[in-house]
Scaffold this motif. Structure first.
Motif, short mmCIF file in Angstrom:
data_model
loop_
_atom_site.label_atom_id
_atom_site.label_comp_id
_atom_site.label_asym_id
_atom_site.label_seq_id
_atom_site.Cartn_x
_atom_site.Cartn_y
_atom_site.Cartn_z
N GLU A 74 2.86 0.08 2.53
CA GLU A 74 2.13 -0.76 1.56
C GLU A 74 0.80 -1.27 2.09
OE1 GLU A 74 5.14 -3.59 0.79
OE2 GLU A 74 6.08 -2.36 -0.76
N ARG A 75 0.63 -1.19 3.43
CA ARG A 75 -0.56 -1.80 4.04
C ARG A 75 -1.39 -0.72 4.73
NH1 ARG A 75 2.12 -4.93 8.05
NH2 ARG A 75 3.89 -3.57 7.61
N PRO A 76 -2.43 -0.23 4.05
CA PRO A 76 -3.20 0.91 4.58
C PRO A 76 -3.85 0.60 5.93
CG PRO A 76 -4.29 -0.06 2.66
CD PRO A 76 -2.94 -0.70 2.76
N ARG A 77 -3.87 1.61 6.81
CA ARG A 77 -4.49 1.46 8.12
C ARG A 77 -5.98 1.79 8.01
NH1 ARG A 77 -0.68 5.85 10.52
NH2 ARG A 77 -0.98 6.45 8.35
N PRO A 78 -6.87 0.86 8.42
CA PRO A 78 -8.30 1.20 8.44
C PRO A 78 -8.54 2.42 9.33
CG PRO A 78 -7.97 -1.16 8.84
CD PRO A 78 -6.62 -0.52 8.89
N GLY A 79 -9.27 3.39 8.83
CA GLY A 79 -9.58 4.58 9.63
C GLY A 79 -8.70 5.76 9.31
N HIS A 80 -7.51 5.56 8.77
CA HIS A 80 -6.65 6.68 8.36
C HIS A 80 -6.97 6.99 6.89
CE1 HIS A 80 -3.26 9.37 8.95
NE2 HIS A 80 -2.95 8.81 10.12
N GLY A 81 -6.32 7.99 6.33
CA GLY A 81 -6.61 8.34 4.93
C GLY A 81 -5.86 7.49 3.93
N ASP A 82 -5.12 6.48 4.41
CA ASP A 82 -4.16 5.75 3.57
C ASP A 82 -4.73 5.20 2.26
OD1 ASP A 82 -2.68 6.23 5.86
OD2 ASP A 82 -2.41 4.12 6.41
N LEU A 83 -5.74 4.34 2.38
CA LEU A 83 -6.26 3.65 1.19
C LEU A 83 -6.98 4.65 0.27
CD1 LEU A 83 -6.98 1.11 -0.46
CD2 LEU A 83 -9.02 0.88 0.98
N THR A 84 -7.88 5.41 0.87
CA THR A 84 -8.72 6.30 0.06
C THR A 84 -7.88 7.38 -0.63
OG1 THR A 84 -10.41 5.88 1.69
CG2 THR A 84 -10.81 7.69 0.18
N GLY A 85 -6.93 7.95 0.11
CA GLY A 85 -6.10 9.01 -0.45
C GLY A 85 -5.18 8.50 -1.55
N ALA A 86 -4.62 7.29 -1.33
CA ALA A 86 -3.71 6.73 -2.34
C ALA A 86 -4.47 6.48 -3.64
CB ALA A 86 -3.08 5.43 -1.83
N ILE A 87 -5.72 6.04 -3.52
CA ILE A 87 -6.52 5.79 -4.73
C ILE A 87 -6.95 7.12 -5.36
CG2 ILE A 87 -8.73 4.86 -5.53
CD1 ILE A 87 -8.19 2.46 -3.68
N LYS A 88 -7.42 8.03 -4.52
CA LYS A 88 -7.87 9.33 -5.06
C LYS A 88 -6.77 10.04 -5.84
CE LYS A 88 -9.21 13.98 -3.45
NZ LYS A 88 -10.16 14.37 -4.50
N PHE A 89 -5.55 10.05 -5.26
CA PHE A 89 -4.46 10.79 -5.90
C PHE A 89 -3.59 9.91 -6.80
CE2 PHE A 89 -5.71 13.51 -2.40
CZ PHE A 89 -5.79 14.74 -3.04
#
Ligand code: EPS
Length: 379
Positions: A91-106
Motif C-alpha cells: 500500500e505504501r509505494p517506495r520512492p525510486g521503484h515503479g510502485d506509484l507510477t506503475g499502479a497509476i498508469k495501469f
C-alpha cells in the motif's frame, strides 16, 4: 533481425528469454551461460533472495543435438521462490521503484508492477547475453565488464591480458580490477547495511576484437552508440551511460579528444586492419560505427530503492503520509550490475554483428566476415 523479448515476474514460475533470429549451427555451452547467471547472483551486498535461488538455464526450443537451429530460442530460468500467488498487495509505494507510477498508469496494484519492474528480470537478459557472447567468441570478440566506482570511491581499472584481468575480477567481492580498494568497498557496504541504506556506483564494459563497421552512420536508429545507450539505459536502476571519454569530452578542446590515426602495414591481419590510435577517447565508436578499436562504455547505477530505513511516502488507500514499504532486498547490487551491463552490451553487439554479416547460419556469417576483412584490408 536478432531480437530479444523477456517474460516473467520476480516471484512467478520463471524468467524467460525469447531470442529470435539467432544463427543456426552454434554449439551451445549451457554451463558457460549458467556461470554468468551465477555471477549475476553474486557480489558483496546481495540480500537473502540469492541464497534461495540457483539460477540455471534450460532451453525449451531452438536447439537440436546441442546446436542452435536458427529457430526461436526460448530460454528459461526457474524461480525457486515462486510465491507470487501468496504475496499480498503493497500500500505504501517506495520512492525510486515503479510502485506509484506503475499502479497509476495501469490503474492497478503495486504488486502487479513491482513484480515485473524487479531487477530479477535481468536473469533473462544475462542468459541471452551469455548466449550472444558464445557467438561473438567465434569471431574473437570478447566482452568484459567490471565495477569502477562504488558511491564516491573509485576502483580504477587496469590494462593487461584479458585472462589475467578476468582472474583479478573473478576473485573480487565487488567484481573490480582493484584488489587494493576492495576492503574499503566491503566496509562501505557494511556501513550502509548497518544504516539501513543502499549504494550504487559505476560499471565499465570493454569489448575487444571488434571489426570495423558494426552499426551505421546512415540513419539515427542504426547508430550503434544510440542502440547501446538505449539497451543499457533500459537496465533497472541505470541512470546514465557514457561511451569513451563521455561527459569528459565536453570539458576538453578537440585536440585533446580526437584519436589520431596511425597505420602499420606489417601488422594488419587482425580486425583493426593495422589502423592504430594513440588514444581511444572515442571508446571504439565514430559516427555510430565501430572503428576497430576496443569499445568502452560506462553506466551509472543509482542505489537500490528498497531501503530498510524507509523514506517518506503515502498510503495509497488512506492517502495519509506513511513510510514506504520494506521488503527483503539487496543493499548493493553493483557487482551484479556489471554482469548485466556486460550481457546487454554483448547482445547489442551481436545484433549489430548479425545485421552486418547475416543471421541465418554461423557458416555463412563466417564466410561473409572473412570476405569483408579481405575486402577492407585491400581498401
Ligand atoms: C528486487 C527485490 C529483491 C531483489 C531482486 C530485485 O527480490 P526479493 O523481493 O525476492 O528479495 O533480490 O533481485 C533479484 C531477485 C535478482 O535475482 O536479481 C526488486 O524489487 O527490484
Amino acid at each position: 533481425m536478432l531480437r530479444l523479448l523477456t517474460a516473467g515476474e520476480s516471484h512467478g514460475k520463471a524468467l524467460v528469454a525469447l531470442v529470435d533470429g539467432f544463427p543456426a549451427g552454434l554449439t551451445i555451452e549451457s554451463a558457460a551461460i549458467d556461470a554468468e547467471l551465477q555471477r549475476r547472483q553474486g557480489g558483496y551486498g546481495r540480500g537473502g533472495r540469492q541464497k534461495l535461488e540457483v539460477d540455471t538455464v534450460e532451453f525449451l526450443s531452438g536447439v537440436w543435438q546441442g546446436k542452435t537451429l536458427g529457430s526461436p530460442l526460448a530460454m528459461q530460468v526457474i524461480n525457486r521462490d515462486a510465491k507470487l500467488e501468496r504475496l499480498k498487495e503493497l500500500e505504501r509505494p517506495r520512492p525510486g521503484h515503479g510502485d506509484l507510477t506503475g499502479a497509476i498508469k495501469f490503474l492497478g496494484s503495486i504488486r502487479g508492477v513491482l513484480e515485473r519492474a524487479s531487477a530479477r528480470e535481468t536473469a533473462a537478459r544475462v542468459a541471452a547475453g551469455a548466449l550472444a557472447q558464445q557467438l561473438l567468441a567465434l569471431f574473437g570478440i570478447q566482452v568484459f565488464g567490471y565495477v569502477v566506482q562504488l558511491e564516491t570511491i573509485p576502483a580504477p581499472p587496469r590494462d593487461g591480458e584479458l585472462s589475467e584481468l578476468r582472474a583479478v575480477r573473478d576473485v573480487s567481492p565487488m567484481y573490480t580490477l582493484s584488489p587494493e580498494v576492495d576492503p574499503q568497498l566491503v566496509a562501505r557496504v557494511d556501513e550502509a547495511t548497518a544504516a539501513g541504506d543502499t549504494l550504487g556506483g559505476i560499471v565499465e564494459v570493454r569489448v575487444m576484437g571488434l571489426p570495423f563497421g558494426l552499426g551505421s552512420h546512415t540513419q539515427w536508429d542504426q547508430k550503434l552508440d544510440g542502440l547501446l545507450a538505449q539497451a543499457v539505459m533500459s537496465i533497472q536502476a541505470i541512470k546514465g551511460v557514457e561511451i569513451g571519454l563521455g561527459f569528459e569530452a565536453a570539458r576538453r578542446p578537440g585536440s585533446q579528444v580526437h584519436d589520431e590515426i596511425a597505420y602499420d602495414p606489417a601488422d594488419n591481419a587482425g580486425p583493426d586492419l593495422g589502423y592504430r590510435r594513440k588514444t581511444n577517447n572515442a571508446g571504439g565508436l565514430e559516427a555510430g560505427m565501430t572503428n576497430g578499436q576496443p569499445l568502452v562504455l560506462r553506466a551509472a547505477m543509482k542505489p537500490i530503492s528498497t531501503l530498510r530505513r524507509p523514506l517518506a511516502s503515502i498510503n495509497l488507500e488512506s492517502k495519509q503520509p506513511e513510510n514506504a514499504a520494506y521488503e527483503r532486498s539487496d543493499v548493493c547490487a553493483l557487482a551484479a550490475c556489471s554482469v548485466i551491463v556486460e550481457s546487454v552490451v554483448a547482445f547489442t553487439i551481436a545484433q549489430a554483428f548479425c545485421e552486418k554479416f547475416g543471421h541465418d547460419s554461423v557458416a555463412e556469417i563466417q564466410a561473409r566476415y572473412d570476405a569483408f576483412l579481405q575486402l577492407a584490408r585491400a581498401r
